[in-house]
Scaffold this active site. Structure first.
Site, PDB file in Angstrom:
ATOM      1  N   TYR A  67       0.818  -1.242   0.000  1.00 37.30           N
ATOM      2  CA  TYR A  67       0.000   0.000   0.000  1.00 37.30           C
ATOM      3  C   TYR A  67       0.843   1.279   0.000  1.00 37.30           C
ATOM      4  CZ  TYR A  67      -0.372   0.034   5.284  1.00 37.30           C
ATOM      5  OH  TYR A  67      -0.175   0.059   6.623  1.00 37.30           O
ATOM      6  N   GLU A  68       0.148   2.383  -0.274  1.00 36.55           N
ATOM      7  CA  GLU A  68       0.774   3.702  -0.491  1.00 36.55           C
ATOM      8  C   GLU A  68       1.906   3.628  -1.526  1.00 36.55           C
ATOM      9  OE1 GLU A  68       0.982   6.708   2.304  1.00 36.55           O
ATOM     10  OE2 GLU A  68      -0.698   5.943   3.491  1.00 36.55           O
ATOM     11  N   GLY A  69       1.657   2.831  -2.562  1.00 36.10           N
ATOM     12  CA  GLY A  69       2.638   2.658  -3.624  1.00 36.10           C
ATOM     13  C   GLY A  69       3.440   1.398  -3.363  1.00 36.10           C
TER      14      GLY A  69
END
Ligand code: CAA
Length: 380
Positions: free
Chosen positions: A362-364
């Site tokens: 997550y978050e990239g």
């Protein structure tokens, strides 16, 4: 260079450690097993000022620096990343996004209750078919003069149910591509919003993850953040800070697992001596320590750059990439050092290993961080 923390930073680190080691630890295994949202812990962390720790005191925040945020995130994540992710999303995606890019009216109305921890925020970027490829937004925010009409579906939304203030990224003018995307503050109780079921995840099982559906959701124009078409850049800029939060989370998962492995190796005997006295185990511990220290330094460097008003996008991508990768490696080794005990819930390290996996996603994802880092290396 100064590698020393200030007295205030040490106090914040200690407060986070005390709360994590005394309170979070007591019910973390049960909450993880049953997927129970940590409501009372979130209230307690709000009282400690941890939900709006980076926000200026004039908007009811803690006015703490990003270094303190890294230290607090590490301590909370050593024990429970389901709690840490609420802190991270609220602080670095939602509060920061509104404080930095919103207008004064939005700060008064939306930021203050978020900074006090009375309300929780969520950041709605991902979609069923737009995860890494974030410009491919299908959710639409049709311009209707004085309001937007939002339709579409968002996926994997942290804080979707506990949160009441959403920042929704949506396409207003598809012909303009990413330049037609807007970021709009939407209150969850607006008619037309519905939630999918709680996601039954591998790790961070007590964090609150749902898909969110929008059907003809009417939102006043004044809720748009920044100029028309600023939404994609808003998301990218905000994620630069968010990645410091998730990097610190990965760091905490790794350092928490390492501390448990060290402790266990000093208690467990095999072949007539403590396992820490077997070189095979001692060398594993030394490798874990070097990785953890490197990850901590990358997190603190990114935080320092942010606190000092310097560009930090590449540094935060490096911190997140490295910390997430070593969190997976260190937690896997921690399970290995614990042997069979590492594979059962009571010893915590199997849960830390499951939590580490999400930090690579997550978050990239790690691969997205590699894109961000390599583009920075290669740009003119
Ligand atoms: N700051 C400012 N602008 C930026 C930027 C940044 N960091 N990164 C990109 N941009 C701008 C570019 O300059 C470009 O603008 P111009 O056309 O005006 O020059 C525009 O944004 C588009 O950029 P790219 O051409 O580089 O776009 P791309 O399609 O190649 O994608 C990407 C870039 C970095 C891969 C991006 O899509 C990305 O970061 N993807 C990952 C998304 C992500 O992190 N999702 C996480 C979801 S949130 C979450 O997980 C929260 C949670 O619940 C825990």
């Amino acid at each position: 260079m100064n590698f020393e923390f200030t007295e205030e930073q040490i106090m914040i680190q200690q407060a986070a450690r005390d709360y994590a080691q005394r309170e979070l630890i007591t019910d973390v295994i049960e909450r993880d097993a049953k997927g129970i949202f940590p409501e009372h812990h979130i209230k307690n962390l709000a009282n400690l000022g941890f939900l709006g720790m980076l926000v200026d005191p004039k908007y009811d925040g803690g006015g703490m620096d990003t270094i303190s945020y890294v230290l607090a995130m590490e301590e909370i994540s050593k024990v429970d990343s389901s709690v840490a992710v609420v802190m991270s999303v609220n602080n670095s995606l939602v509060c920061y996004g509104i404080e930095k890019y919103g207008n004064e009216a939005q700060r008064e109305k939306f930021l203050k209750p978020l900074a006090r921890g009375e309300k929780i925020g969520a950041f709605l970027l991902s979609e069923p078919e737009a995860g890494s490829d974030a410009t491919s937004q299908r959710t639409t925010a049709e311009d209707k003069g004085d309001h937007y009409l939002i339709n579409g579906t968002k996926n994997w939304i942290t804080n979707a149910n506990c949160g009441s203030t959403y920042i929704v990224i949506a396409q207003t003018d598809p012909a303009k591509g990413h330049k037609g995307i807007n970021a709009i503050i939407v209150e969850k109780n607006t008619p037309g919003i519905s939630l999918g079921p709680h996601e039954d995840k591998m790790g961070m099982r007590s964090s609150d993850t749902h898909s969110v559906m929008f059907t003809d959701v009417k939102v006043p124009k004044e809720n748009r953040i920044g100029e028309d078409g600023f939404g994609f850049k808003f998301a990218m800029k905000t994620l630069e800070g968010g990645r410091i939060g998730i990097a610190s989370q990965a760091l905490g998962i790794a350092s928490g697992a390492m501390e448990r492995a060290i402790q266990y190796s000093k208690e467990r005997k095999a072949f007539g001596k403590l396992i820490s006295q077997h070189q095979g185990i001692a060398f594993k511990l030394s490798d874990m320590a070097v990785k953890v220290e490197n990850a901590r330094n990358l997190c603190l460097k990114a935080a320092w750059l942010k606190d000092n008003g310097k560009p930090y996008g590449t540094a935060s991508a490096m911190a997140k990439y490295y910390a997430a990768e070593i969190a997976m490696q260190v937690t896997t080794e921690a399970v290995q050092i614990h042997g069979g005990y590492g594979y059962v819930k009571e010893y915590h390290v199997e849960r830390l290993m499951r939590e580490a996996k999400l930090t690579q996603i997550y978050e990239g994802t790690s691969e997205i961080q590699q894109i961000v880092i390599s583009r920075a290396l290669l740009e003119d």
